[in-house]
Design a protein around this motif. Structure first.
Motif, PDB file in Angstrom:
ATOM      1  N   SER A  68       1.053  -1.276   0.097  1.00  0.00           N
ATOM      2  CA  SER A  68       0.063  -0.057   0.138  1.00  0.00           C
ATOM      3  C   SER A  68       0.902   1.196   0.051  1.00  0.00           C
ATOM      4  O   SER A  68       0.488   2.223  -0.336  1.00  0.00           O
ATOM      5  CB  SER A  68      -0.961  -0.115   1.206  1.00  0.00           C
ATOM      6  OG  SER A  68      -0.085  -0.021   2.535  1.00  0.00           O
ATOM      7  N   ILE A  69       2.180   1.189   0.416  1.00  0.00           N
ATOM      8  CA  ILE A  69       3.119   2.450   0.436  1.00  0.00           C
ATOM      9  C   ILE A  69       4.122   2.182  -0.038  1.00  0.00           C
ATOM     10  O   ILE A  69       4.934   3.256  -0.243  1.00  0.00           O
ATOM     11  CB  ILE A  69       3.279   2.764   2.040  1.00  0.00           C
ATOM     12  CG1 ILE A  69       3.995   1.646   2.733  1.00  0.00           C
ATOM     13  CG2 ILE A  69       2.194   3.164   2.769  1.00  0.00           C
ATOM     14  CD1 ILE A  69       4.550   1.840   3.848  1.00  0.00           C
ATOM     15  N   ARG A  75       6.835  -2.181  -6.358  1.00  0.00           N
ATOM     16  CA  ARG A  75       5.440  -3.084  -6.586  1.00  0.00           C
ATOM     17  C   ARG A  75       5.752  -4.175  -7.417  1.00  0.00           C
ATOM     18  O   ARG A  75       5.133  -5.087  -7.370  1.00  0.00           O
ATOM     19  CB  ARG A  75       4.655  -1.915  -7.164  1.00  0.00           C
ATOM     20  CG  ARG A  75       3.879  -0.799  -6.134  1.00  0.00           C
ATOM     21  CD  ARG A  75       3.024   0.104  -6.970  1.00  0.00           C
ATOM     22  NE  ARG A  75       3.253   1.380  -6.322  1.00  0.00           N
ATOM     23  CZ  ARG A  75       3.419   2.391  -7.055  1.00  0.00           C
ATOM     24  NH1 ARG A  75       2.979   2.370  -8.519  1.00  0.00           N
ATOM     25  NH2 ARG A  75       3.334   3.541  -6.364  1.00  0.00           N
ATOM     26  N   LEU A  76       6.375  -3.709  -8.444  1.00  0.00           N
ATOM     27  CA  LEU A  76       6.911  -4.901  -9.446  1.00  0.00           C
ATOM     28  C   LEU A  76       7.408  -6.227  -8.843  1.00  0.00           C
ATOM     29  O   LEU A  76       7.030  -7.199  -9.118  1.00  0.00           O
ATOM     30  CB  LEU A  76       7.783  -4.274 -10.469  1.00  0.00           C
ATOM     31  CG  LEU A  76       8.157  -5.341 -11.650  1.00  0.00           C
ATOM     32  CD1 LEU A  76       6.882  -5.779 -12.337  1.00  0.00           C
ATOM     33  CD2 LEU A  76       9.035  -4.575 -12.628  1.00  0.00           C
ATOM     34  N   ILE A  77       8.393  -5.945  -8.096  1.00  0.00           N
ATOM     35  CA  ILE A  77       9.145  -6.895  -7.374  1.00  0.00           C
ATOM     36  C   ILE A  77       8.090  -7.829  -6.359  1.00  0.00           C
ATOM     37  O   ILE A  77       8.121  -9.015  -6.400  1.00  0.00           O
ATOM     38  CB  ILE A  77      10.169  -6.554  -6.385  1.00  0.00           C
ATOM     39  CG1 ILE A  77      11.460  -5.868  -7.588  1.00  0.00           C
ATOM     40  CG2 ILE A  77      10.737  -7.718  -5.361  1.00  0.00           C
ATOM     41  CD1 ILE A  77      12.601  -5.113  -6.626  1.00  0.00           C
ATOM     42  N   PHE A  78       7.126  -7.057  -5.521  1.00  0.00           N
ATOM     43  CA  PHE A  78       6.353  -7.729  -4.974  1.00  0.00           C
ATOM     44  C   PHE A  78       5.288  -8.644  -5.635  1.00  0.00           C
ATOM     45  O   PHE A  78       4.999  -9.664  -5.293  1.00  0.00           O
ATOM     46  CB  PHE A  78       5.465  -6.623  -3.909  1.00  0.00           C
ATOM     47  CG  PHE A  78       6.264  -6.042  -2.890  1.00  0.00           C
ATOM     48  CD1 PHE A  78       7.376  -6.477  -2.499  1.00  0.00           C
ATOM     49  CD2 PHE A  78       5.663  -5.167  -2.045  1.00  0.00           C
ATOM     50  CE1 PHE A  78       8.044  -5.863  -1.409  1.00  0.00           C
ATOM     51  CE2 PHE A  78       6.267  -4.637  -1.086  1.00  0.00           C
ATOM     52  CZ  PHE A  78       7.557  -5.054  -0.705  1.00  0.00           C
ATOM     53  N   GLY A  79       5.008  -7.895  -6.787  1.00  0.00           N
ATOM     54  CA  GLY A  79       4.072  -8.840  -7.701  1.00  0.00           C
ATOM     55  C   GLY A  79       4.384  -9.895  -8.142  1.00  0.00           C
ATOM     56  O   GLY A  79       3.863 -10.792  -8.508  1.00  0.00           O
ATOM     57  N   GLN A 157       0.446   2.699 -13.161  1.00  0.00           N
ATOM     58  CA  GLN A 157      -0.905   3.843 -13.046  1.00  0.00           C
ATOM     59  C   GLN A 157      -1.060   3.892 -11.680  1.00  0.00           C
ATOM     60  O   GLN A 157      -1.793   5.038 -11.482  1.00  0.00           O
ATOM     61  CB  GLN A 157      -2.044   3.106 -13.769  1.00  0.00           C
ATOM     62  CG  GLN A 157      -1.929   3.085 -15.232  1.00  0.00           C
ATOM     63  CD  GLN A 157      -1.293   1.870 -15.678  1.00  0.00           C
ATOM     64  OE1 GLN A 157      -1.259   0.768 -15.008  1.00  0.00           O
ATOM     65  NE2 GLN A 157      -0.733   1.894 -16.689  1.00  0.00           N
ATOM     66  N   TRP A 158      -0.475   3.466 -10.579  1.00  0.00           N
ATOM     67  CA  TRP A 158      -0.859   3.575  -9.101  1.00  0.00           C
ATOM     68  C   TRP A 158      -0.254   4.950  -8.667  1.00  0.00           C
ATOM     69  O   TRP A 158       0.769   5.579  -9.070  1.00  0.00           O
ATOM     70  CB  TRP A 158      -0.228   2.796  -8.137  1.00  0.00           C
ATOM     71  CG  TRP A 158      -0.798   1.438  -8.289  1.00  0.00           C
ATOM     72  CD1 TRP A 158      -1.814   0.832  -9.212  1.00  0.00           C
ATOM     73  CD2 TRP A 158      -0.671   0.222  -7.490  1.00  0.00           C
ATOM     74  NE1 TRP A 158      -1.837  -0.320  -9.057  1.00  0.00           N
ATOM     75  CE2 TRP A 158      -1.182  -0.698  -7.977  1.00  0.00           C
ATOM     76  CE3 TRP A 158       0.334   0.192  -6.439  1.00  0.00           C
ATOM     77  CZ2 TRP A 158      -1.088  -2.173  -7.097  1.00  0.00           C
ATOM     78  CZ3 TRP A 158       0.265  -1.172  -5.767  1.00  0.00           C
ATOM     79  CH2 TRP A 158      -0.303  -2.239  -6.069  1.00  0.00           C
ATOM     80  N   LYS A 159      -1.180   5.641  -7.975  1.00  0.00           N
ATOM     81  CA  LYS A 159      -0.750   7.233  -7.460  1.00  0.00           C
ATOM     82  C   LYS A 159       0.418   6.853  -6.371  1.00  0.00           C
ATOM     83  O   LYS A 159       0.650   6.002  -5.789  1.00  0.00           O
ATOM     84  CB  LYS A 159      -1.530   7.952  -6.711  1.00  0.00           C
ATOM     85  CG  LYS A 159      -2.670   8.126  -7.811  1.00  0.00           C
ATOM     86  CD  LYS A 159      -3.886   9.003  -7.013  1.00  0.00           C
ATOM     87  CE  LYS A 159      -4.996   9.437  -7.883  1.00  0.00           C
ATOM     88  NZ  LYS A 159      -6.091   9.869  -7.227  1.00  0.00           N
ATOM     89  N   ALA A 160       1.397   7.958  -6.513  1.00  0.00           N
ATOM     90  CA  ALA A 160       2.441   7.721  -5.522  1.00  0.00           C
ATOM     91  C   ALA A 160       2.041   8.067  -4.037  1.00  0.00           C
ATOM     92  O   ALA A 160       0.716   8.393  -3.769  1.00  0.00           O
ATOM     93  CB  ALA A 160       3.487   8.809  -5.848  1.00  0.00           C
ATOM     94  N   GLY A 161       2.590   7.571  -3.073  1.00  0.00           N
ATOM     95  CA  GLY A 161       2.363   7.496  -1.639  1.00  0.00           C
ATOM     96  C   GLY A 161       2.295   9.116  -1.462  1.00  0.00           C
ATOM     97  O   GLY A 161       2.773   9.778  -1.818  1.00  0.00           O
ATOM     98  N   GLY A 162       1.585   9.227  -0.265  1.00  0.00           N
ATOM     99  CA  GLY A 162       1.607  10.918   0.187  1.00  0.00           C
ATOM    100  C   GLY A 162       2.789  11.288   0.678  1.00  0.00           C
ATOM    101  O   GLY A 162       3.907  10.587   0.632  1.00  0.00           O
ATOM    102  N   ARG A 163       2.973  12.446   0.832  1.00  0.00           N
ATOM    103  CA  ARG A 163       4.127  13.315   1.387  1.00  0.00           C
ATOM    104  C   ARG A 163       4.641  12.631   2.623  1.00  0.00           C
ATOM    105  O   ARG A 163       5.711  12.482   2.960  1.00  0.00           O
ATOM    106  CB  ARG A 163       3.759  14.753   1.450  1.00  0.00           C
ATOM    107  CG  ARG A 163       3.793  15.700   0.319  1.00  0.00           C
ATOM    108  CD  ARG A 163       3.788  17.172   0.473  1.00  0.00           C
ATOM    109  NE  ARG A 163       3.068  17.317   1.672  1.00  0.00           N
ATOM    110  CZ  ARG A 163       2.452  18.389   1.960  1.00  0.00           C
ATOM    111  NH1 ARG A 163       2.430  19.337   0.986  1.00  0.00           N
ATOM    112  NH2 ARG A 163       1.909  18.659   2.912  1.00  0.00           N
ATOM    113  N   ARG A 164       3.511  12.189   3.554  1.00  0.00           N
ATOM    114  CA  ARG A 164       4.027  11.601   4.762  1.00  0.00           C
ATOM    115  C   ARG A 164       5.236  10.515   4.522  1.00  0.00           C
ATOM    116  O   ARG A 164       5.937  10.179   5.491  1.00  0.00           O
ATOM    117  CB  ARG A 164       2.908  11.136   5.653  1.00  0.00           C
ATOM    118  CG  ARG A 164       2.103  10.084   5.063  1.00  0.00           C
ATOM    119  CD  ARG A 164       0.984   9.804   5.827  1.00  0.00           C
ATOM    120  NE  ARG A 164      -0.068   9.136   4.847  1.00  0.00           N
ATOM    121  CZ  ARG A 164      -1.102   8.597   5.042  1.00  0.00           C
ATOM    122  NH1 ARG A 164      -1.738   9.247   6.112  1.00  0.00           N
ATOM    123  NH2 ARG A 164      -1.895   7.954   4.373  1.00  0.00           N
TER     124      ARG A 164
END
Length: 195
Positions: A68-69, A75-79, A157-164
């Motif tokens: 999720s973050i 992400r690709l490696i996790f997939g 296409q996923w949005k990047a994680g927030g500034r936090r």
């Protein structure tokens, strides 16, 4: 909303659901072994029948939380890792159900009866009956494989994680002494306020 926009939530939920199914099934009875001496049946849990079940299920849960973050490359490696895990666990579970699962139950039979070795275990075992849990685990691995395919199809296409979640360094100019609040803010930004 199309698949690309929902890819993250579908994938994370799929990973978490599959991991939870794997963990729960590892504690449940997968096989019931009827004994030749008419003693009480031996119950073989999933963690004994399939040794990698619990650790890989925990890894899938952790992947779901981290997915999720995570950044693009991760992400690709996790997939890829999750797809390989789903295929391996699915194949192993299917082999237990299709082939004779004597190897899967031998450790538990040895612990209960004290008899070791293939011939001794075969002499004790009259029948091996699978429960519904290996089939439920197969459903979990199918969910994980589908979620992995969604990750591999939509990860760009996923949005990047927030500034936090970023660790960008921000320079802040101070005029005068630094108070306790400013010190905490500087620590949060990763700078040492004592310098």
């Amino acid at each position: 909303m199309n698949l690309a926009q929902r890819g993250r939530s579908i994938s994370v939920l799929g990973f978490l659901l599959a991991g939870a199914i794997g963990i729960i099934s590892s504690t449940q009875t997968w096989f019931t072994v009827a004994r030749a001496d008419a003693s009480e049946d031996i119950l073989v849990p999933g963690a004994s029948a399939l040794v990698l079940l619990a650790p890989l299920s925990l890894a899938v849960l952790a992947l779901g939380a981290a997915l999720s973050i995570s950044g693009r490359a991760i992400r690709l490696i996790f997939g890829i890792f999750a797809a390989a895990t789903a295929l391996m666990l699915g194949w192993s579970t299917l082999q237990l159900l299709v082939a004779d699962p004597v190897d899967a139950i031998s450790t538990t039979v040895t612990e209960v009866t004290g008899l070791a070795g293939g011939e001794a275990v075969n002499d004790v075992v009259v029948s091996i009956t699978p429960s519904a849990w290996p089939y439920i685990a197969l459903v979990g691995w199918a969910i994980l494989l589908i979620a992995s395919v969604v990750v591999l199809a939509t990860w760009r296409q996923w949005k990047a994680g927030g500034r936090r979640y970023r660790t960008d360094h921000v320079e802040v100019a101070h005029d005068g002494p630094i108070d306790a609040v400013d010190s905490w803010d500087e620590l949060s930004r990763g700078t040492d306020p004592t310098r």
